[in-house]
Design a protein around this motif. Structure first.
Motif, PDB file in Angstrom:
ATOM      1  N   ARG A  55       0.879  -1.148  -0.121  1.00 55.21           N
ATOM      2  CA  ARG A  55      -0.007  -0.188  -0.085  1.00 55.21           C
ATOM      3  C   ARG A  55       0.866   1.257   0.034  1.00 55.21           C
ATOM      4  O   ARG A  55       0.543   2.289  -0.795  1.00 55.21           O
ATOM      5  CB  ARG A  55      -0.965   0.014   1.379  1.00 55.21           C
ATOM      6  CG  ARG A  55      -1.928  -1.049   1.055  1.00 55.21           C
ATOM      7  CD  ARG A  55      -3.005  -0.526   2.250  1.00 55.21           C
ATOM      8  NE  ARG A  55      -2.827  -0.647   3.581  1.00 55.21           N
ATOM      9  CZ  ARG A  55      -2.934   0.413   4.367  1.00 55.21           C
ATOM     10  NH1 ARG A  55      -3.955   1.177   3.965  1.00 55.21           N
ATOM     11  NH2 ARG A  55      -2.743   0.337   5.490  1.00 55.21           N
ATOM     12  N   ILE A  56       2.086   1.384   0.801  1.00 57.05           N
ATOM     13  CA  ILE A  56       2.854   2.436   0.944  1.00 57.05           C
ATOM     14  C   ILE A  56       3.434   2.628  -0.481  1.00 57.05           C
ATOM     15  O   ILE A  56       3.603   3.824  -0.965  1.00 57.05           O
ATOM     16  CB  ILE A  56       3.990   2.109   1.886  1.00 57.05           C
ATOM     17  CG1 ILE A  56       3.220   2.193   3.312  1.00 57.05           C
ATOM     18  CG2 ILE A  56       4.995   3.311   1.757  1.00 57.05           C
ATOM     19  CD1 ILE A  56       3.919   1.926   4.498  1.00 57.05           C
ATOM     20  N   GLU A  61       4.126   5.936  -5.471  1.00 54.92           N
ATOM     21  CA  GLU A  61       4.003   5.703  -7.040  1.00 54.92           C
ATOM     22  C   GLU A  61       2.965   6.749  -7.493  1.00 54.92           C
ATOM     23  O   GLU A  61       3.265   7.673  -8.358  1.00 54.92           O
ATOM     24  CB  GLU A  61       3.757   4.435  -7.636  1.00 54.92           C
ATOM     25  CG  GLU A  61       4.017   3.993  -9.020  1.00 54.92           C
ATOM     26  CD  GLU A  61       5.575   4.369  -9.286  1.00 54.92           C
ATOM     27  OE1 GLU A  61       6.339   3.836  -8.664  1.00 54.92           O
ATOM     28  OE2 GLU A  61       5.860   4.904 -10.420  1.00 54.92           O
ATOM     29  N   THR A  62       1.848   6.945  -6.684  1.00 51.20           N
ATOM     30  CA  THR A  62       0.763   7.657  -7.390  1.00 51.20           C
ATOM     31  C   THR A  62       1.062   8.999  -7.171  1.00 51.20           C
ATOM     32  O   THR A  62       0.875   9.988  -7.886  1.00 51.20           O
ATOM     33  CB  THR A  62      -0.336   7.197  -6.556  1.00 51.20           C
ATOM     34  OG1 THR A  62      -0.989   5.735  -6.936  1.00 51.20           O
ATOM     35  CG2 THR A  62      -1.612   8.202  -6.931  1.00 51.20           C
ATOM     36  N   ARG A  91      14.535   4.347  -4.395  1.00 50.00           N
ATOM     37  CA  ARG A  91      13.669   5.203  -4.942  1.00 50.00           C
ATOM     38  C   ARG A  91      14.522   6.662  -4.835  1.00 50.00           C
ATOM     39  O   ARG A  91      14.952   6.881  -3.959  1.00 50.00           O
ATOM     40  CB  ARG A  91      12.391   5.463  -4.314  1.00 50.00           C
ATOM     41  CG  ARG A  91      11.360   4.190  -4.869  1.00 50.00           C
ATOM     42  CD  ARG A  91       9.752   4.612  -4.532  1.00 50.00           C
ATOM     43  NE  ARG A  91       9.515   5.730  -5.059  1.00 50.00           N
ATOM     44  CZ  ARG A  91       8.838   5.650  -6.355  1.00 50.00           C
ATOM     45  NH1 ARG A  91       8.289   4.862  -6.771  1.00 50.00           N
ATOM     46  NH2 ARG A  91       8.357   6.794  -6.885  1.00 50.00           N
ATOM     47  N   ASP A  92      14.342   7.430  -6.049  1.00 47.02           N
ATOM     48  CA  ASP A  92      14.716   8.654  -5.951  1.00 47.02           C
ATOM     49  C   ASP A  92      13.771   9.546  -5.256  1.00 47.02           C
ATOM     50  O   ASP A  92      12.603   9.198  -5.283  1.00 47.02           O
ATOM     51  CB  ASP A  92      15.159   8.914  -7.194  1.00 47.02           C
ATOM     52  CG  ASP A  92      16.683   8.548  -7.475  1.00 47.02           C
ATOM     53  OD1 ASP A  92      17.232   7.960  -6.777  1.00 47.02           O
ATOM     54  OD2 ASP A  92      16.703   8.128  -8.790  1.00 47.02           O
ATOM     55  N   ARG A  93      13.908  10.932  -4.974  1.00 46.14           N
ATOM     56  CA  ARG A  93      13.212  11.970  -4.913  1.00 46.14           C
ATOM     57  C   ARG A  93      11.910  11.641  -3.638  1.00 46.14           C
ATOM     58  O   ARG A  93      10.689  11.744  -3.581  1.00 46.14           O
ATOM     59  CB  ARG A  93      12.181  12.130  -6.159  1.00 46.14           C
ATOM     60  CG  ARG A  93      12.613  12.741  -7.096  1.00 46.14           C
ATOM     61  CD  ARG A  93      11.837  13.370  -8.461  1.00 46.14           C
ATOM     62  NE  ARG A  93      11.213  12.049  -8.674  1.00 46.14           N
ATOM     63  CZ  ARG A  93      11.220  11.270 -10.040  1.00 46.14           C
ATOM     64  NH1 ARG A  93      12.048  11.467 -10.331  1.00 46.14           N
ATOM     65  NH2 ARG A  93      10.217  10.498 -10.020  1.00 46.14           N
ATOM     66  N   ILE A  94      12.653  10.966  -2.367  1.00 47.79           N
ATOM     67  CA  ILE A  94      11.817  10.514  -1.330  1.00 47.79           C
ATOM     68  C   ILE A  94      12.527  11.194  -0.171  1.00 47.79           C
ATOM     69  O   ILE A  94      13.699  11.323  -0.046  1.00 47.79           O
ATOM     70  CB  ILE A  94      11.906   8.901  -0.851  1.00 47.79           C
ATOM     71  CG1 ILE A  94      11.229   8.413  -1.942  1.00 47.79           C
ATOM     72  CG2 ILE A  94      11.433   8.958   0.457  1.00 47.79           C
ATOM     73  CD1 ILE A  94       9.572   8.382  -2.020  1.00 47.79           C
TER      74      ILE A  94
END
Length: 135
Positions: A55-56, A61-62, A91-94
């Motif tokens: 879910r996370i 992604e959304t 992941r990038d941009r977190i």
């Protein structure tokens, strides 16, 4: 000539039980409907960890429209934090800020134009300032 749109940071609230949804509702009560897209994910005590992690990952992604996603998590090291970390590694941009509280979320909603790193720093500062011994 068409208007240009600028991608904005997505906000993902993660925490125990109904806390994220309650904080989102309280912040919206204070500032109105935020211009930052926000999702709240509460982790139930008996929820399957694979399901919660999925879910996370789907929410991240959304929410990522190119400007990144700010994760605001209730407690460093707790299960919601662990699940978020596992769902977003590689992941990038977190950006992640823990200690989610109402002043932190209100600050985020009041500065939707900030970039990801600046917004994360501002959220952490507001969260610290909001936790103080009142006179």
């Amino acid at each position: 000539m068409g208007a240009t749109t600028t991608a904005r940071v997505g906000v993902l609230l993660i925490g125990h039980g109904a806390l994220p949804e309650a904080l989102q509702a309280a912040a919206t009560h204070i500032v109105g409907t935020p211009s930052l897209t926000t999702h709240a994910i509460g982790i139930a005590a008996d929820e399957n960890t694979d399901t919660a992690r999925a879910r996370i990952a789907r929410a991240v992604e959304t929410l990522d429209s190119g400007a990144g996603v700010l994760l605001l998590i209730d407690a460093l090291g707790a299960t919601p934090y662990q699940l978020a970390h596992a769902a977003t590694e590689n992941r990038d941009r977190i950006a992640t800020v823990t200690g989610l509280n109402l002043p932190m979320l209100v600050r985020v909603y009041n500065y939707p134009e900030m970039e990801l790193a600046e917004l994360a720093d501002s959220a952490a500062a507001a969260g610290r300032r909001g936790a103080t011994r009142a006179p």
